[in-house]
Design an enzyme around this catalytic site. Structure first.
Site, PDB file in Angstrom:
ATOM      1  N   ARG A 121      81.268 -65.912 -97.137  1.00 29.78           N
ATOM      2  CA  ARG A 121      81.838 -64.708 -97.762  1.00 29.78           C
ATOM      3  C   ARG A 121      81.025 -64.206 -98.944  1.00 29.78           C
ATOM      4  O   ARG A 121      80.773 -63.015 -99.045  1.00 29.78           O
ATOM      5  CB  ARG A 121      83.306 -64.932 -98.156  1.00 29.78           C
ATOM      6  CG  ARG A 121      84.228 -65.327 -97.000  1.00 29.78           C
ATOM      7  CD  ARG A 121      84.031 -64.503 -95.761  1.00 29.78           C
ATOM      8  NE  ARG A 121      84.842 -64.951 -94.641  1.00 29.78           N
ATOM      9  CZ  ARG A 121      84.578 -64.699 -93.366  1.00 29.78           C
ATOM     10  NH1 ARG A 121      83.502 -64.003 -93.035  1.00 29.78           N
ATOM     11  NH2 ARG A 121      85.365 -65.137 -92.416  1.00 29.78           N
ATOM     12  N   SER A 201      91.429 -67.011 -83.084  1.00 33.12           N
ATOM     13  CA  SER A 201      90.731 -66.284 -84.130  1.00 33.12           C
ATOM     14  C   SER A 201      89.549 -67.156 -84.527  1.00 33.12           C
ATOM     15  O   SER A 201      89.711 -68.303 -84.917  1.00 33.12           O
ATOM     16  CB  SER A 201      91.683 -66.056 -85.298  1.00 33.12           C
ATOM     17  OG  SER A 201      90.935 -65.717 -86.429  1.00 33.12           O
TER      18      SER A 201
HETATM   19  N1  ARG Z   1      90.554 -71.702 -92.826  1.00 31.97           N
HETATM   20  C1  ARG Z   1      89.145 -71.540 -93.018  1.00 31.97           C
HETATM   21  C2  ARG Z   1      88.850 -71.053 -94.403  1.00 31.97           C
HETATM   22  O1  ARG Z   1      89.707 -70.529 -95.049  1.00 31.97           O
HETATM   23  C3  ARG Z   1      88.509 -70.655 -91.991  1.00 31.97           C
HETATM   24  C4  ARG Z   1      89.022 -69.264 -91.870  1.00 31.97           C
HETATM   25  C5  ARG Z   1      88.181 -68.504 -90.917  1.00 31.97           C
HETATM   26  N2  ARG Z   1      88.854 -67.665 -90.061  1.00 31.97           N
HETATM   27  C6  ARG Z   1      89.165 -67.873 -88.768  1.00 31.97           C
HETATM   28  N3  ARG Z   1      89.453 -66.826 -88.083  1.00 31.97           N
HETATM   29  N4  ARG Z   1      89.191 -69.016 -88.195  1.00 31.97           N
HETATM   30  O2  ARG Z   1      87.760 -71.181 -94.876  1.00 31.97           O
END
Ligand code: ARG
Length: 426
Positions: A121, A201
């Site tokens: 990010r 996802s």
């Molecule tokens: N739970 C993880 C985090 O917050 C991954 C989130 C990523 N999104 C997904 N669609 N799996 O870093």
């Protein structure tokens, strides 16, 4: 009819809408959208334009997600109504500037998750902020929901790099649900195959892959093989394989004697450790927003590198520093998970982590097999392991007579308190 946001809330009228030409001319607001090329962000282009009356600039960042060609993604953004589309190859930047610090910290959130999405990010945010400047946009948009960590990481990151920009999230702020997005795509002939939607996802980059939702939401359900893409079944019969990773002050610089960049090291180990099913993680984790969520990760390269790096730290870091580093590592992981990459504390912890890595130069040999990367050898000119001190063979140099007094003094506080308790309680 939905009014453009600048008509409903004067307070948020951005600079460019007021007059950024200096001659009283009003310019149409521009929004930079973090674009993945998938259904949600493709629909978001038109959705944002409708909701805000702004022009949308799509910005896709390649962090090694290994999907479609960037040019295909760029053309799709334009076909979906973006006025401009930027694509950035940030793979080396991501590997060197984000994965490497995580490796040097041996960063694992809740001792298990190598921060795959959390690390990507900040680098995406950097490109979004640059694109906003370049295109004179006052708003940044992302496709996150209101339930996850990523909205926090995007918006706190933008706040750190470009505090004058405003953030919007159509899924969260303009009720762009999945069903409505599909309807919108069909009504507006958005060139995307809505039937191609995966039941999960997924977020992926070179450091790993995160899979959630679908049947995984029942935490009693075990992940099935088709959840995985970076790793083969660790139970499948495979010949064990050996690998030697060489580090220079914590940075991987060679694999089996061939020099590699950080990106090359991750890519090669994703392939080799992935073939042995290494780096699969099934975790119920604590999100920043308070929810516990189930996520399945696979990060073969990251987990193999961390196993090797941790071992090199074990043999080269002085004991007190190594012990203290455990707390630093955990705090670092929590900060990055919680969206505080751009924070003074992270920079301060990085200073400590550099010190921990100051002597992490040498080679680690590992066997890759059956889902595990097992260290079998270490070699370093800066090792603190002293054979002559450690050996039980004749000729050792450790003076055992010193130990007796040491043990007496070390145990003295325990003895004093035990004596007091005995006298008091009889
Ligand atoms: N739970 C993880 C985090 O917050 C991954 C989130 C990523 N999104 C997904 N669609 N799996 O870093």
């Amino acid at each position: 009819m939905v009014l453009p946001w600048h008509e409903t809330s004067r307070q948020w009228v951005p600079r460019s809408q007021r007059d950024n030409t200096g001659n009283g001319e009003v310019v149409t607001e521009r929004v930079v959208l973090a674009y993945s090329g998938g259904l949600d962000t493709s629909v978001a282009i038109g959705w944002i334009a409708r909701e805000t009356g702004a022009e949308v600039i799509a910005c896709a960042v390649d962090v090694g997600q290994d999907g479609e060609d960037l040019d295909v993604i760029r053309k799709r953004a334009l076909a979906c109504g973006a006025v401009e589309a930027e694509v950035a190859d940030a793979r080396d930047e991501f590997a060197d500037g984000y994965c490497l610090p995580a490796l040097k910290a041996d960063a694992l959130y809740m001792d298990r998750y190598p921060l795959v999405s959390a690390l990507s990010r900040p680098v995406i945010v950097k490109h979004l902020a640059d694109a906003a400047r370049k295109h004179n946009a006052g708003i940044v948009a992302h496709g996150c929901t209101g339930k996850g960590n990523d909205q926090v990481r995007f918006e706190v990151g933008i706040g750190a790099l470009a505090p004058d920009l405003r953030c919007i999230a159509p899924v969260r702020d303009y009720a762009m649900t999945r069903d409505k997005a599909i309807e919108f795509a069909e009504e507006n002939n958005i060139p995307i195959d809505v039937t191609k939607k995966s039941p999960y996802s997924i977020d992926q980059n070179v450091w790993g892959r995160a899979v959630e939702t679908g049947f995984l939401e029942d935490i009693w359900n075990g992940p099935i093989e088709d959840v995985y893409a970076y790793t083969s079944d660790p139970g499948a019969d495979q010949q064990a394989e050996e690998v030697i990773i060489s580090f220079d002050r914590g940075t991987p610089v060679a694999i089996d004697g061939r020099s590699v960049t950080m990106l090359e090291a991750i890519v090669e180990l994703n392939r080799r450790a992935g073939a042995h099913g290494i780096g699969r993680i099934d975790l119920v984790e604590d999100r920043l927003v308070g929810i516990k969520s189930r996520e399945v990760y696979e990060a073969p390269g990251a987990m193999a590198l961390i196993a090797a790096h941790q071992e090199l730290i074990n043999v080269t870091a002085e004991r007190e520093l190594a012990r203290f580093a455990g707390g630093v590592r955990q705090r670092w992981s929590e900060l990055v998970y919680d969206g505080l990459w751009f924070s003074p504390l992270r920079r301060a912890l990085d200073g400590c982590i550099e010190e921990v890595n100051a002597h992490a130069t040498g080679d680690i040999r590992m066997t890759l097999h059956g889902g595990r990367a097992v260290v079998t050898g270490r070699r370093s000119d800066e090792s603190l392991y002293d054979f002559n001190l450690a050996t039980y063979d004749t000729g050792y140099t450790f003076d055992q007579s010193l130990a007796k007094g040491f043990v007496d003094l070390w145990g003295l506080p325990t003895k004093l308190s035990a004596r007091r308790d005995l006298e008091k309680n009889g």
